[in-house]
Structure formats: C-alpha cells, structure tokens
Write an enzyme that holds these catalytic residues in place. Structure first.
Site, PDB file in Angstrom:
ATOM      1  N   CYS A   2       5.839  -6.504  52.961  1.00 13.74           N
ATOM      2  CA  CYS A   2       5.571  -5.454  52.106  1.00 13.74           C
ATOM      3  C   CYS A   2       5.080  -4.412  52.813  1.00 13.74           C
ATOM      4  CB  CYS A   2       4.915  -5.777  50.640  1.00 13.74           C
ATOM      5  SG  CYS A   2       5.598  -7.259  50.101  1.00 13.74           S
ATOM      6  N   LEU A  51       8.605  -6.275  49.307  1.00  6.19           N
ATOM      7  CA  LEU A  51      10.001  -6.708  49.914  1.00  6.19           C
ATOM      8  C   LEU A  51       9.922  -7.979  49.350  1.00  6.19           C
ATOM      9  CD1 LEU A  51      12.719  -6.462  51.518  1.00  6.19           C
ATOM     10  CD2 LEU A  51      11.391  -7.126  53.587  1.00  6.19           C
ATOM     11  N   ASP A 100       2.753 -16.651  46.829  1.00  3.68           N
ATOM     12  CA  ASP A 100       1.541 -17.022  47.896  1.00  3.68           C
ATOM     13  C   ASP A 100       0.332 -16.055  47.612  1.00  3.68           C
ATOM     14  OD1 ASP A 100       3.240 -14.994  48.795  1.00  3.68           O
ATOM     15  OD2 ASP A 100       3.066 -15.471  50.804  1.00  3.68           O
ATOM     16  N   GLY A 363      11.534 -15.983  68.151  1.00  6.36           N
ATOM     17  CA  GLY A 363      10.805 -16.678  69.131  1.00  6.36           C
ATOM     18  C   GLY A 363       9.671 -15.921  69.619  1.00  6.36           C
TER      19      GLY A 363
END
Length: 623
Positions: A2, A51, A100, A363
């Site tokens: 966000c 988001l 979370d 990655g």
C-alpha cells in the site's frame, strides 16, 4: 502492499486537517487503488491507500486494537503472520480479522518495540499509541519498503513517497550537496534525499516521535562477525540454505489474489520459479522483458526455463522509442534524481505483469546475497594479482591493453576499456577501487563535471564502511552492497516501478534468515574461483539438480539497458545539446563524453543518462 502518509503536530493544540491528509494520500493513489482510509485524533493524522492482497474483506486501514488506543497504517507484507498469530493466541490474544496488519498490532501489544524482531517480511508502518503518546515508525531490515520523513516547522510528516510530504509543504529546497554522490551512484543514498530537510529512514531502523522530538534507533543489523569466525561447513550450509529457500518461497506465495513471477532466465529468478513450480498446484504465470539489441536480450534464456516448468509465459519488448516516456515517469515516481537505467525495463515489466496478476515473486537480491556481481570476481583476482604478478608486468599490462583499445571501437573497445580500468584499480586501496566501480571514467573527471561544491564521495564511502568489522575487500564489498546499493538503488527501483502500476513484488532471496546465513559464509564457499563457475556457488550447489546446465553454468548477464547504442543515434542530438548547456555542469567535458560515446570509444550511456536525469529534474524543479 500500500501507501501510507501522516502528520503529527508538535503544538498539540492544532487539529490535523482531513482535507490535507487526503491530499497527501491522493498523491500516491496508484500505490493503493483498492481503497483509502484516514484516522485523526486531534493533532495526529494517519492516511492509507490500500492494494488488497491478504484478507480482501477485513484488512482495511487504519486498523485499531479493541480499545482504540493503538492505530496503525502499514505498507508491505508480514510473511510469517500465520505463525505469529498462533504464537500470540497461545499468549492470550484474540483476532477479529485474517490480516497481517492485526498481527503487528497484537505483536506490539505483547512485545513493544521488540515486535520488529519477530516480523519476517517487508514493511514500512506508522503506529500511534494514544496511551504512551508516541508515534512509532519502522522500516524492514533490508529496505524493501521506503519511508520518508521531515520536520516542517512544528509538524512531523511522513510518507511512503516524498510527494506526499511535498503535498503538505509545497516546494522544498534541493540539497545540491548530494550532486557528487548522485553522479557517482546514479541515486542519493540514505539517509539523505535530494531535499535539504527530507530524510529516508534507513533499513533496520525505527523512529519514536514523542514530546516534540524524534529519535532514531536500530533494531537489526548484519551479523557482527570477523574473518576467523566465517563458516566453511559446506554440507551443513547447503542443507540450511535449501530449507530456508523453500520456507521463504512458500511463505511468499501466501496470497488471496492471482500471482506470478518475474523471469529473466538468470540463476536467481530461475531458482525462484523452480521451487514455486514444485510447490504450486497450477502453472505459474511468468513475465519477461527484452530488447531488440541481441547483446542485451535474455528472452531466449527465459524461454528455456518457462518451457521446462510449463509456465504461462508473457514477453514484452522495450526499445528506444520508450525513452522519453520513461524519463517522464521516472521524474514523477521517484521524486528525486534516480538514474538506474534498469528502471526503464522494470517499469514496463511491471506494467505487463499487472495486466494479469496483482503480485509477483522476483529474484531481487541474489547478486548481493550470493556475491553474484563481477566486482566480486575482480576482488578475488585483485588479491592474486597483487601478490603474484611481478612489478614490471603490473606497469606494462595496462599500457598494452590501452594500446590495443586505441585501435578498435565498439564491443571490443568496451571490453578492453573495462580490463584496463580493472588493472588500474588493482594498484590502489579498496576504498579508491570501490569508487572506480561506479563510473567508467576516472573519478577526477566526475568531480570536474560539477561547477559547485558537493559532499565528497570519499567521505561517504569511509562513513559507510566504518561499522564493518570484516577487513578483506571481498567482504567489505558485500557489506557495502547490502547496506547501500541494495536498498537505495535496487529495491527502491523495484518498489517505485512496480507500485506505479499497482503491482506487489516479493523477494524470497531477501528473507533476513538467508541474508544472515550467507553473510557469515567464507568466500572460499561463496566464490571458490573467480571464473564464472565460482559465481553464486552456494546457490548453484542447492539448485544443481533442479535447473538445466545451460542456466547453472552460463555467463552472468546483468539487467542492462542498451543506452550506449540508443544514444549513438542522431535522433538524440537535441537531447545532448540540452544537457551540454547545463549551467552547473562542465559543458566541455559533457561534449567530450558525448563524442566518445558516438564514436564507440567508451560506453558512456549510463553516465549520460545520469546527467540527463539530473538536468531534467533541475529544470522541472525550477518551473
């Protein structure tokens, strides 16, 4: 994932304006297009743009504890939130959401500021404790999520992006002391910004704002170790790394929305995809960017991996016609001069992926964690060169290479130039050699570019390395990468370009447990030989039965942009005429750089891009 912003008024009698708070949040609406939220408690205001990735229906922010004494706005993801939630339940805490964010609140209630040590994730959050009357701001260990702050008159301001702060303050004076650092690095390193009074909160740090002042603290740092204690137990390290890789990727695949992976065809992204494909019950969506210029294009390698793991694969091409749009986008989204050319393809890659998914694994961090850059090979070779090569050869080799370079152009000239720079650097101290790695011209010429005084890069390098106990140049280079270039170049680039397209990125190789493990590994295992086979040796060791040999053993190809080729085109003459007339830069030296690049004598593409970005930024700030 966000965007956050906020205000704390030190006068205490002044109530925060909801209109102003919303204005600060609106400037970063692309970071959170799924919703907005605000909290005002007299002189404190918190703003959030959301988001939605986890708990789509119950994760709105600001979020509060039951008594409404704690309020939080949070940008990022806590990957071990399920495990922490179970631990907190056993300690007597109850939960009303599946998010979370609520786990952070409960962790703070249980452990206070030490809650940060419990979190495994990427984050920037601001927590208001009405009982203690303090604002607690925290940034994750490696710096995946940005957090900027400023004291403006009697008001403390913060935001995920600088533009949120500027929405409150209006214009802020540029900090031209940062010019030299910018020209060497292509970015302004923490804790500085290109504004005199706006700062970045460094990774692994937190701020406590209370009683009309703010204080910075450290909650995490790289392991405090010296050379004698570095690990050499290969089999045990391999087993630990393998377990951590799987756990890191498994946790980062937790999502309530569609996700995929960035795929370059290099070792890092291929390793991530291999494990993702093993864990996932459905084909992974993969996204690759490429160039028409073959020397810079990695699409063939990406296809090898995409075919092996039967992914749903998408590709996109970036060419020189995108340059002007990319320039405008970078100036808007980065808020300060930022000239990593890889921001161009990364932005287009994010735009392409965002059409299909809301989150991707990447990655990122592999080169820093596993010593993958060619600079590490140079440092190993430098050690042998300095101890074994006779003095007369040390003097004659650079002369011979330079002589060959003067009679060729193009790719061969570029390679010989690089060899000559490496040979020259072997005869100086590590700090001096590190400075030469940032540019392809002598450092004295970078300093000559400036027509005004600036903070010297030598002082910055010395300060940055002052807390590193390790003395070997190989390890000091690794320390610098993890503490400076990773957060201030690599991760900010990925954050800004992905969030500009409302896309979340997650980097499993930057799990702090993997970082701590590999930081304590001896270089004899990190890179047993300075040939290409030795690069990222421990990661290759873990992945040797999971990836094809052509990926494991191919020569490393960085995520480079063909700027030197694009800038040799006559259609950019007007651009160069503009930058060569910059008042605060040496016009004659810029013309020399342009001429050498046109003739194929020296690859000045990256340096010219830095100059162009700075010139455009200054012109934009003056309007």
């Amino acid at each position: 994932m966000c965007g956050i912003a906020g205000i704390l008024d030190f006068e205490n009698g002044k109530s925060v304006s909801k209109e102003m708070l919303k204005k600060m949040a609106d400037t970063i609406s692309y970071r959170g297009p799924d919703g907005e939220g605000f909290f005002i408690d007299s002189y404190v205001g918190l703003a959030h743009r959301r988001l939605s990735i986890i708990d789509l229906g119950g994760g709105d922010q600001p979020m509060f504890n039951e008594r409404k004494t704690i309020s939080i706005v949070f940008n990022g993801e806590i990957y071990n939130y399920l495990e922490l939630k179970e631990e907190l339940k056993k300690l007597g805490h109850s939960f009303t959401t599946s998010s979370d964010t609520e786990v952070i609140i409960k962790a703070y209630e249980q452990w206070g500021f030490a809650c940060q040590e419990k979190l495994n994730g990427m984050w920037a959050f601001a927590l208001w404790d009405a009982v203690e009357q303090h604002l607690f701001l925290s940034r994750d260990r490696l710096g995946e999520k940005p957090l900027n702050y400023m004291q403006h008159e009697n008001t403390f301001l913060f935001g995920s992006e600088i533009k949120s702060i500027l929405a409150y303050t209006g214009a802020v004076e540029p900090d031209t002391d940062m010019d030299e650092l910018y020209l060497f690095f292509g970015y302004v390193p923490s804790p500085n910004t290109y504004y005199k009074s706006i700062k970045k909160l460094p990774p692994g740090k937190y701020l406590v704002v209370k009683n009309k002042k703010f204080t910075e603290y450290t909650y995490w740092d790289l392991p405090d170790i010296d050379e004698l204690d570095l690990r050499k137990d290969k089999s045990k390290i391999t087993a630990e790394l393998n377990e951590l890789l799987y756990d890191s990727i498994r946790m980062r695949m937790r999502s309530d929305v569609p996700y995929g992976a960035f795929l370059s065809g290099g070792l890092d992204s291929s390793a991530i995809l291999a494990i993702m494909s093993e864990i996932s019950s459905f084909p992974v969506k993969t996204f690759t960017i490429g160039f028409n210029e073959k020397a810079f294009d990695e699409r063939d390698n990406a296809r090898v991996i995409a075919n092996k793991f039967r992914t749903e694969h998408s590709e996109k091409i970036v060419d020189k016609t995108s340059l002007e749009k990319s320039l405008a986008d970078i100036l808007h989204h980065f808020d300060e001069p930022f000239a990593d050319p890889a921001a161009i393809p990364t932005s287009y890659l994010a735009e392409s992926a965002a059409k299909h998914v809301k989150m991707v694994l990447t990655g990122d961090g592999g080169d820093e964690v596993f010593a993958g850059y060619s600079n590490y090979q140079s440092e190993l070779f430098a050690s042998s060169y300095q101890s074994r090569v006779p003095a007369f050869l040390k003097k004659s080799l650079p002369v011979m290479v330079n002589g060959l370079g003067n009679i060729v152009t193009g790719n061969m000239r570029y390679k010989l130039n690089r060899i000559n720079r490496v040979l020259d650097s072997f005869n100086v101290t590590f700090d001096e050699r590190l400075i030469t790695k940032f540019v392809k011209v002598p450092p004295v010429e970078i300093k000559r570019l400036l027509n005004r005084k600036a903070f010297p890069i030598e002082d910055f390098i010395s300060n940055s390395l002052s807390h590193c106990r390790l003395k070997d140049p190989f390890y000091r280079l690794n320390y610098f990468h993890l503490k400076v270039s990773l957060p201030d170049q690599m991760l900010i680039k990925v954050d800004k370009t992905s969030m500009a397209h409302s896309l979340e990125t997650r980097a499993p190789l930057l799990d702090y447990r993997i970082v701590e493990l590999m930081y304590q590994v001896d270089k004899s295992l990190k890179m047993p030989t300075y040939t290409d086979k030795g690069v990222k040796y421990m990661l290759k060791n873990v992945m040797q039965n999971k990836l094809p040999d052509e990926i494991l053993n191919r020569r490393k190809q960085g995520f480079e942009v063909p700027l030197r080729e694009w800038f040799r085109d006559s259609e950019f003459d007007n651009v160069f005429n503009a930058i060569s007339s910059s008042k605060f830069l040496d016009q004659n030296l810029i013309k020399k750089l342009i001429a050498e690049n046109h003739k194929g004598q020296v690859d000045h593409g990256t340096l010219l891009w830095r100059i162009l970005l700075l010139q455009r930024w200054v012109a934009q700030a003056d309007t």
